[in-house]
Enzyme design. Structure first.
Site, PDB file in Angstrom:
ATOM      1  N   GLU A  91       9.872  10.083  15.341  1.00  0.00           N
ATOM      2  CA  GLU A  91      10.894   9.068  15.540  1.00  0.00           C
ATOM      3  C   GLU A  91      12.010   9.184  14.504  1.00  0.00           C
ATOM      4  O   GLU A  91      11.766   9.590  13.367  1.00  0.00           O
ATOM      5  CB  GLU A  91      10.260   7.673  15.452  1.00  0.00           C
ATOM      6  N   CYS A 107      17.964   7.551   9.759  1.00  0.00           N
ATOM      7  CA  CYS A 107      16.716   7.703   9.013  1.00  0.00           C
ATOM      8  C   CYS A 107      15.866   8.736   9.756  1.00  0.00           C
ATOM      9  O   CYS A 107      15.534   8.542  10.929  1.00  0.00           O
ATOM     10  CB  CYS A 107      16.035   6.323   8.996  1.00  0.00           C
ATOM     11  N   CYS A 114       1.504  11.409   8.286  1.00  0.00           N
ATOM     12  CA  CYS A 114       1.610  11.536   6.827  1.00  0.00           C
ATOM     13  C   CYS A 114       0.210  11.494   6.234  1.00  0.00           C
ATOM     14  O   CYS A 114      -0.644  10.724   6.687  1.00  0.00           O
ATOM     15  CB  CYS A 114       2.442  10.396   6.252  1.00  0.00           C
ATOM     16  N   CYS A 118      -0.650   5.380   2.357  1.00  0.00           N
ATOM     17  CA  CYS A 118      -0.339   4.093   1.730  1.00  0.00           C
ATOM     18  C   CYS A 118      -0.847   2.975   2.650  1.00  0.00           C
ATOM     19  O   CYS A 118      -0.696   3.055   3.870  1.00  0.00           O
ATOM     20  CB  CYS A 118       1.166   3.949   1.516  1.00  0.00           C
ATOM     21  N   CYS A 121       1.470   1.132   5.362  1.00  0.00           N
ATOM     22  CA  CYS A 121       2.357   1.932   6.215  1.00  0.00           C
ATOM     23  C   CYS A 121       1.653   2.448   7.474  1.00  0.00           C
ATOM     24  O   CYS A 121       0.583   3.040   7.404  1.00  0.00           O
ATOM     25  CB  CYS A 121       2.904   3.095   5.395  1.00  0.00           C
ATOM     26  N   GLY A 175       6.516  10.549   7.398  1.00  0.00           N
ATOM     27  CA  GLY A 175       6.138  11.679   6.558  1.00  0.00           C
ATOM     28  C   GLY A 175       6.592  11.595   5.123  1.00  0.00           C
ATOM     29  O   GLY A 175       7.442  10.789   4.757  1.00  0.00           O
ATOM     30  N   GLU A 176       5.967  12.434   4.290  1.00  0.00           N
ATOM     31  CA  GLU A 176       6.310  12.518   2.876  1.00  0.00           C
ATOM     32  C   GLU A 176       7.077  13.833   2.665  1.00  0.00           C
ATOM     33  O   GLU A 176       6.501  14.914   2.724  1.00  0.00           O
ATOM     34  CB  GLU A 176       5.006  12.491   2.047  1.00  0.00           C
ATOM     35  N   SER A 205      13.389  10.288   0.079  1.00  0.00           N
ATOM     36  CA  SER A 205      12.507   9.259  -0.478  1.00  0.00           C
ATOM     37  C   SER A 205      11.089   9.793  -0.594  1.00  0.00           C
ATOM     38  O   SER A 205      10.562  10.403   0.337  1.00  0.00           O
ATOM     39  CB  SER A 205      12.522   8.034   0.440  1.00  0.00           C
ATOM     40  N   SER A 228       9.423   5.392  -3.867  1.00  0.00           N
ATOM     41  CA  SER A 228       8.733   4.189  -3.402  1.00  0.00           C
ATOM     42  C   SER A 228       7.755   3.767  -4.492  1.00  0.00           C
ATOM     43  O   SER A 228       6.679   4.336  -4.632  1.00  0.00           O
ATOM     44  CB  SER A 228       7.982   4.483  -2.098  1.00  0.00           C
ATOM     45  N   LEU A 229       8.174   2.797  -5.275  1.00  0.00           N
ATOM     46  CA  LEU A 229       7.408   2.426  -6.471  1.00  0.00           C
ATOM     47  C   LEU A 229       6.320   1.415  -6.103  1.00  0.00           C
ATOM     48  O   LEU A 229       5.144   1.663  -6.320  1.00  0.00           O
ATOM     49  CB  LEU A 229       8.382   1.854  -7.506  1.00  0.00           C
ATOM     50  N   ASN A 230       6.752   0.264  -5.617  1.00  0.00           N
ATOM     51  CA  ASN A 230       5.844  -0.697  -4.972  1.00  0.00           C
ATOM     52  C   ASN A 230       4.813  -1.380  -5.865  1.00  0.00           C
ATOM     53  O   ASN A 230       4.005  -2.178  -5.368  1.00  0.00           O
ATOM     54  CB  ASN A 230       5.107  -0.061  -3.770  1.00  0.00           C
ATOM     55  N   ASN A 304       6.763  -5.586   6.076  1.00  0.00           N
ATOM     56  CA  ASN A 304       6.729  -5.783   7.532  1.00  0.00           C
ATOM     57  C   ASN A 304       5.288  -5.765   7.976  1.00  0.00           C
ATOM     58  O   ASN A 304       4.612  -4.742   7.864  1.00  0.00           O
ATOM     59  CB  ASN A 304       7.447  -4.639   8.243  1.00  0.00           C
ATOM     60  N   CYS A 348      10.919  -0.272   8.368  1.00  0.00           N
ATOM     61  CA  CYS A 348      10.186   0.520   7.379  1.00  0.00           C
ATOM     62  C   CYS A 348       8.691   0.368   7.591  1.00  0.00           C
ATOM     63  O   CYS A 348       8.183  -0.751   7.695  1.00  0.00           O
ATOM     64  CB  CYS A 348      10.473   0.026   5.969  1.00  0.00           C
TER      65      CYS A 348
HETATM   66  N1  SAH Z   1       7.022   8.986   2.454  1.00  0.00           N
HETATM   67  C1  SAH Z   1       8.259   8.617   1.866  1.00  0.00           C
HETATM   68  C2  SAH Z   1       9.330   8.429   2.889  1.00  0.00           C
HETATM   69  C3  SAH Z   1       9.074   7.296   3.860  1.00  0.00           C
HETATM   70  S1  SAH Z   1      10.060   6.020   3.347  1.00  0.00           S
HETATM   71  C4  SAH Z   1       8.072   7.406   1.010  1.00  0.00           C
HETATM   72  O1  SAH Z   1       7.045   6.762   1.117  1.00  0.00           O
HETATM   73  O2  SAH Z   1       8.964   7.140   0.205  1.00  0.00           O
HETATM   74  C5  SAH Z   1       9.302   4.654   4.007  1.00  0.00           C
HETATM   75  C6  SAH Z   1       9.605   3.454   3.117  1.00  0.00           C
HETATM   76  O3  SAH Z   1       9.122   2.302   3.784  1.00  0.00           O
HETATM   77  C7  SAH Z   1       8.893   3.544   1.784  1.00  0.00           C
HETATM   78  O4  SAH Z   1       9.713   3.091   0.758  1.00  0.00           O
HETATM   79  C8  SAH Z   1       7.733   2.576   1.954  1.00  0.00           C
HETATM   80  O5  SAH Z   1       7.356   2.026   0.727  1.00  0.00           O
HETATM   81  C9  SAH Z   1       8.313   1.563   2.909  1.00  0.00           C
HETATM   82  N2  SAH Z   1       7.298   0.928   3.750  1.00  0.00           N
HETATM   83  C10 SAH Z   1       6.204   1.500   4.301  1.00  0.00           C
HETATM   84  N3  SAH Z   1       5.505   0.606   5.012  1.00  0.00           N
HETATM   85  C11 SAH Z   1       6.170  -0.574   4.936  1.00  0.00           C
HETATM   86  C12 SAH Z   1       5.969  -1.868   5.487  1.00  0.00           C
HETATM   87  N4  SAH Z   1       4.930  -2.132   6.265  1.00  0.00           N
HETATM   88  N5  SAH Z   1       6.872  -2.817   5.199  1.00  0.00           N
HETATM   89  C13 SAH Z   1       7.961  -2.559   4.437  1.00  0.00           C
HETATM   90  N6  SAH Z   1       8.215  -1.350   3.905  1.00  0.00           N
HETATM   91  C14 SAH Z   1       7.333  -0.357   4.143  1.00  0.00           C
HETATM   92 FE1  SF4 Z   2       3.466   8.389   3.892  1.00  0.00          FE
HETATM   93 FE2  SF4 Z   2       5.647   7.175   2.851  1.00  0.00          FE
HETATM   94 FE3  SF4 Z   2       4.085   5.931   4.669  1.00  0.00          FE
HETATM   95 FE4  SF4 Z   2       3.182   6.333   2.205  1.00  0.00          FE
HETATM   96  S1  SF4 Z   2       4.944   5.051   2.783  1.00  0.00           S
HETATM   97  S2  SF4 Z   2       2.031   6.701   4.087  1.00  0.00           S
HETATM   98  S3  SF4 Z   2       4.066   8.316   1.753  1.00  0.00           S
HETATM   99  S4  SF4 Z   2       5.299   7.741   4.993  1.00  0.00           S
END
Ligand code: SAH
Ligand code: SF4
Length: 356
Positions: A91, A107, A114, A118, A121, A175-176, A205, A228-230, A304, A348
């Site tokens: 997508e 995007c 992936c 996480c 996600c 994906g990463e 990212s 993506s620090l989180n 989300n 996201c």
């Molecule tokens: N794999 C890379 C690129 C994907 S970016 C990465 O993780 O950075 C996807 C972004 O969406 C990341 O910053 C992640 O932290 C954020 N994300 C993933 N799941 C989410 C969710 N359920 N709600 C809000 N943000 C989310």
């Molecule tokens: Fe992969 Fe990024 Fe989703 Fe983490 S947030 S599972 S690294 S796509």
């Protein structure tokens, strides 16, 4: 086997054409056809002689993605579901820019699924199916561009005047990117050398794959980095991002400090806000300390909600604002990024490329 011209870099394309006995201006013509006029077949290249086109048919192909579905959100976000040659699906999400009608950020995905896993996600839940090739990454941009310029005015651009334009590219889809570094890097060259995007308008990212950050720092084009620090402690980050056990916070932050930022550029830190997990005042305070001295901007993304979210919840709006305030008071740039396209699962973390 025929050569897929879209997988070749500019240099490789020059060499390929040279070996086919063609002069340089022919390569320039082909580049224009593929990347400016978005041609998907040699037949369209009407300023090439029919003999040359026939010769090309025998030795080369121009791949393209198959658009399976397009969904449009109430907020104008569009999600494109593409099928790859082997039947896998990915997508891409097209978001209208806040300023400027008819201007968009795209995007894109770097992998099918992936492996990072996480907890918050959806893409992570799929596991990794496979890496994308550079041409499949670049083709998302080409296909979406082709789609929006072919739209009758009024559909993609409210003003109906100027041609719609993709101004920014973010590798924030499925994906990463740094688990597929070589192909992502080839795709970056393609976007800048062949498709005319400025490296300042492209952002990659990562969930914090350290070797990738270090390699990006040394590579050209030097595009923008987002991390993506989180979370603000190893304990908290381990809980939601298993990758933190391999590349802990201290090392990640050091790699960010060492990243050679060109003038006027900053690292973006994404921070998915999860109620009771990373959204306290203490977290905000720790975040300020952690990022002190790094030229950065923080994107706070309220979680989300996914199906079967378990313990994960979205914080209240007040909590998000209070968190943002602490960062702002400390002089940091912190924006709240309400994810776009939630009604069509384009926000996201919601991408799973399922065909409904
Ligand atoms: N794999 C890379 C690129 C994907 S970016 C990465 O993780 O950075 C996807 C972004 O969406 C990341 O910053 C992640 O932290 C954020 N994300 C993933 N799941 C989410 C969710 N359920 N709600 C809000 N943000 C989310
Ligand atoms: Fe992969 Fe990024 Fe989703 Fe983490 S947030 S599972 S690294 S796509």
């Amino acid at each position: 086997m025929k050569t897929n011209l879209k997988q070749l870099s500019k240099q490789e394309l020059l060499l390929f054409m040279e070996q086919a006995g063609q002069r340089k201006f022919r390569t320039d013509q082909i580049i224009r056809w593929i990347y400016d006029k978005l041609a998907t077949s040699f037949d369209e290249m009407t300023d090439l002689s029919s003999a040359f086109r026939e010769e090309l048919q025998n030795i080369a192909v121009i791949s393209s993605l198959t658009l399976l579905q397009r969904q449009v959100s109430k907020d104008g976000t569009q999600k494109f579901l593409f099928e790859l040659e082997d039947g896998q699906t990915i997508e891409s999400v097209l978001m209208p820019n806040s300023k400027g009608e008819g201007r968009f950020t795209l995007c894109i995905s770097s992998q099918v699924g992936c492996a990072v896993g996480c907890k918050f996600c959806m893409t992570g839940r799929l596991g990794l199916k496979r890496n994308l090739k550079a041409y499949e990454i670049a083709d998302q941009v080409i296909s979406v561009k082709r789609f929006i310029v072919q739209q009758p005015s009024g559909e993609s651009t409210k003003s109906g005047g100027d041609k719609p334009e993709i101004t920014n590219i973010v590798f924030m889809g499925m994906g990463e990117p740094f688990n597929n570094f070589n192909e992502v890097s080839r795709a970056l060259s393609k976007l800048t050398d062949l498709m005319g995007f400025s490296k300042r308008k492209i952002t990659v990212s990562t969930a914090g794959i350290l070797p990738g950050i270090q390699k990006l720092a040394e590579s050209k084009p030097l595009v923008n980095l987002a991390v993506s620090l989180n979370a603000t402690t190893d304990e908290g980050r381990n809980r939601i991002m298993p990758i933190n056990k391999k590349y802990p916070l201290k090392d990640l932050i050091r790699a960010c400090r060492d990243f050679p930022l060109p003038p006027r550029r900053r690292i973006t830190f994404e921070y998915v806000m999860l109620a009771g997990i990373n959204d306290s005042d203490e977290d905000a305070g720790r975040l300020v300390k952690l990022l002190a001295g790094i030229k950065s901007k923080i994107n706070l993304i309220p979680y989300n909600q996914l199906n079967n979210s378990g313990e994960l919840r979205t914080p209240s709006e007040d909590r998000v604002l209070a968190f943002q305030n602490i960062l702002k008071k400390a002089g940091m740039t912190a924006l709240i990024r309400k994810s776009k396209g939630a009604d069509i699962s384009a926000a996201c973390g919601q991408l799973k490329a399922a065909y409904k």
